[in-house]
Write an enzyme that holds these catalytic residues in place. Structure first.
Site, mmCIF file in Angstrom:
data_model
loop_
_atom_site.group_PDB
_atom_site.id
_atom_site.type_symbol
_atom_site.label_atom_id
_atom_site.label_comp_id
_atom_site.label_asym_id
_atom_site.label_seq_id
_atom_site.Cartn_x
_atom_site.Cartn_y
_atom_site.Cartn_z
ATOM 1 N N LYS A 38 9.629 -23.548 2.691
ATOM 2 C CA LYS A 38 8.930 -24.378 3.330
ATOM 3 C C LYS A 38 9.677 -25.712 3.993
ATOM 4 O O LYS A 38 10.688 -25.970 3.274
ATOM 5 C CB LYS A 38 7.876 -25.263 2.527
ATOM 6 C CG LYS A 38 6.668 -24.165 2.021
ATOM 7 C CD LYS A 38 5.527 -24.913 1.309
ATOM 8 C CE LYS A 38 4.775 -23.977 0.419
ATOM 9 N NZ LYS A 38 4.913 -23.686 -0.769
ATOM 10 N N PHE A 72 -3.759 -31.653 5.404
ATOM 11 C CA PHE A 72 -4.868 -32.572 5.277
ATOM 12 C C PHE A 72 -4.778 -33.685 4.224
ATOM 13 O O PHE A 72 -5.851 -34.543 3.973
ATOM 14 C CB PHE A 72 -6.014 -31.679 4.871
ATOM 15 C CG PHE A 72 -5.753 -30.849 3.459
ATOM 16 C CD1 PHE A 72 -5.687 -31.350 2.332
ATOM 17 C CD2 PHE A 72 -5.189 -29.298 3.578
ATOM 18 C CE1 PHE A 72 -5.410 -30.551 1.337
ATOM 19 C CE2 PHE A 72 -5.046 -28.787 2.568
ATOM 20 C CZ PHE A 72 -5.185 -29.381 1.129
ATOM 21 N N ASP A 74 -3.865 -13.339 -5.433
ATOM 22 C CA ASP A 74 -2.908 -14.512 -5.974
ATOM 23 C C ASP A 74 -3.304 -15.941 -5.816
ATOM 24 O O ASP A 74 -2.771 -16.990 -5.705
ATOM 25 C CB ASP A 74 -1.484 -14.398 -5.314
ATOM 26 C CG ASP A 74 -0.283 -15.452 -6.295
ATOM 27 O OD1 ASP A 74 -0.391 -15.444 -7.249
ATOM 28 O OD2 ASP A 74 0.385 -15.987 -5.397
ATOM 29 N N HIS A 97 -4.552 -18.946 -7.528
ATOM 30 C CA HIS A 97 -4.273 -19.599 -8.516
ATOM 31 C C HIS A 97 -4.863 -20.889 -8.735
ATOM 32 O O HIS A 97 -5.338 -21.439 -7.639
ATOM 33 C CB HIS A 97 -2.817 -19.023 -9.128
ATOM 34 C CG HIS A 97 -1.982 -19.625 -8.319
ATOM 35 N ND1 HIS A 97 -1.698 -21.073 -7.927
ATOM 36 C CD2 HIS A 97 -1.126 -19.043 -7.540
ATOM 37 C CE1 HIS A 97 -0.536 -21.044 -7.175
ATOM 38 N NE2 HIS A 97 -0.104 -19.719 -6.799
ATOM 39 N N ASP A 134 -3.216 -21.550 1.709
ATOM 40 C CA ASP A 134 -2.511 -20.588 1.107
ATOM 41 C C ASP A 134 -3.363 -19.298 0.943
ATOM 42 O O ASP A 134 -3.488 -18.734 -0.050
ATOM 43 C CB ASP A 134 -1.904 -20.930 -0.296
ATOM 44 C CG ASP A 134 -0.823 -21.798 -0.101
ATOM 45 O OD1 ASP A 134 -0.093 -22.148 0.932
ATOM 46 O OD2 ASP A 134 -0.285 -22.058 -1.092
#
Length: 462
Positions: free
Chosen positions: A166, A246, A332, A334, A354
């Protein structure tokens, strides 16, 4: 009995938000002892807020829980290769949480900046912002094997949790309106996160079209009017997912444009759990530990409702989030993939992020991060597991059925339209979007049937 004060910590950082000192973080390395003291002036501010529910502004009489400060800080750090790069760049151990947050603490997730004592955040940037052109970004993506994307101008620019590559940037206006990308230095904060397509590497699962995957899933949620971060695809010409943060708010005053930082925490921080507990099976799924389920589960996540300001709205948001993960096949999802805004009065669910259909990649383990009942595989989820999920999470099964049916219908309406969007520019991307469309349509049919059957199961069977 005489009260003996704990010795002062030999190391300290100050925490700042909105131009105010919030607290002092103390650290004693030999004892691995952490402390937190809120600044008296911060406590008096009506709009002030704590770091997390585990670290309230008014500490308990016997102090904060052992390790609570460290757990909060550790959850701010990157994981995987990004953590390796940070530790190598600054020549510190990966386990040295204090050294890492000292290096990365000016641009973490949430509202706070970590500064050295006596250091004051500059009101005006000392130098013009450093632009990243499309050509330079493309060159850096080509060079990722030699120069990690997280490192720019000799400095690590990755200070948010997660494993994937990222880059945090400030975007001056909409990219489709000629917006430009800039690296940030205090006082400027980033407004967007860039997530490029992962490079195939030996020993790592292949995840083709991951940018299209996340863009499709996030955009589908947006079409369904679910609370989700804004995304776009930026091409260098390599595809890069651009996610609007955000936890940042662009405001304009007499002195110009500023970026206000909003405080959020993820579900691990809200639960006072370390990052290693982000999966429900926190010790893995090996034969001798598979029954250990101490990490963040749906039940633990729904327990956070008690910390929220509007409990009915928060419970409904969490239910929709869980059902949407089922629809897209995100195995995934989580404990670090759900966040809350922190207010003085309590927590408030933040927009979703995500969102990826992990089920599209056969090379990746599809064990669920959070089980539905006792089912850790999507294909093992049946009506009983949905009913068990509802019982554990305090969700009325008739509400579960209504929401499952409503979201399934919205998916059926919007997934075909999303697959036709011009964002997907070549045959490979369009074919992948169509594959995703077909998968979520199948999941919608399945979820409708399972939720309908779950209502009919007698309570005594659960």
């Amino acid at each position: 009995m005489t009260h003996v004060e704990a010795p002062a910590a030999p190391h300290a950082l100050t925490l700042w938000a909105d131009g105010r000192q919030v607290a002092t973080l103390g650290y004693a390395p030999l004892d691995d002892r952490w402390s937190l003291d809120y600044a008296p002036d911060w406590v008096k501010v009506p709009a002030s807020f704590p770091l997390s529910p585990a670290l309230p502004i008014e500490p308990p009489a016997d102090g904060y829980a052992a390790g609570a400060v460290k757990r909060f800080v550790e959850n701010l750090l990157p994981e995987g290769r990004a953590l390796d790069i940070t530790a190598t760049t600054y020549k510190v151990s990966k386990s040295n949480i204090y050294a890492l947050i000292s290096a990365l603490g000016t641009e973490t997730t949430g509202a706070f900046r970590f500064l050295q004592p006596g250091e004051v955040q500059p009101a005006v940037a000392a130098t013009p912002p450093r632009e990243v052109t499309r050509e330079e970004l493309n060159k850096r993506l080509d060079e990722r094997d030699d120069i990690p994307l997280a490192v720019w101008d000799g400095k690590v620019r990755m200070s948010i949790a997660g494993v994937q590559d990222k880059l945090m940037v400030y975007v001056d206006r909409a990219l489709d309106d000629g917006g430009r990308l800039y690296l940030v230095e205090p006082p400027l904060a980033s407004t967007h996160i860039l997530k490029p397509e992962p490079e195939p590497e030996p020993g790592r699962p292949v995840t083709p079209h991951l940018v299209v995957n996340e863009h499709f899933c996030m955009s589908l949620a947006h079409r369904m009017k679910l609370p989700v971060a804004d995304v776009a695809i930026y091409r260098t010409p390599r595809p890069v997912l651009v996610v609007r943060r955000f936890d940042r708010e662009v405001v304009q005053d007499d002195q110009g444009v500023k970026v206000r930082r909003l405080h959020i925490i993820d579900a691990c921080q809200a639960s006072d759990l370390p990052a290693t507990y982000k999966y429900e099976r926190n010790l893995g799924s090996g034969e001798h530990v598979r029954n250990v389920r101490e990490g963040v589960s749906f039940e633990v996540l729904f327990d956070r409702v008690g910390q929220t300001v509007n409990k009915a709205a928060a419970r409904l948001t969490l239910l929709r989030w869980a059902l949407f993960q089922f629809l897209i096949g995100n195995c995934d999802a989580h404990g670090k993939n759900f966040s809350f805004f922190v207010r003085r009065e309590g927590l408030e669910p933040a927009p979703w992020y995500d969102l990826v259909s992990v089920a599209q990649y056969p090379g990746i383990d599809h064990e669920l991060a959070m089980a539905w009942g006792d089912a850790f595989k999507l294909e093992e989820v049946a009506a009983f597991q949905l009913a068990d999920f509802a019982r554990r999470c305090g969700v009325d099964r008739r509400l579960l059925q209504r929401e499952a049916s409503r979201l399934a219908k919205l998916t059926t309406t919007h997934a075909p339209a999303q697959a036709l969007m011009p964002d997907y520019v070549d045959d490979g991307e369009r074919a992948f979007a169509e594959q995703l469309r077909d998968f979520v349509l199948g999941q919608a049919v399945r979820l409708t049937k399972l939720a309908s059957d779950a209502v009919k199961i007698k309570d005594e069977y659960l």
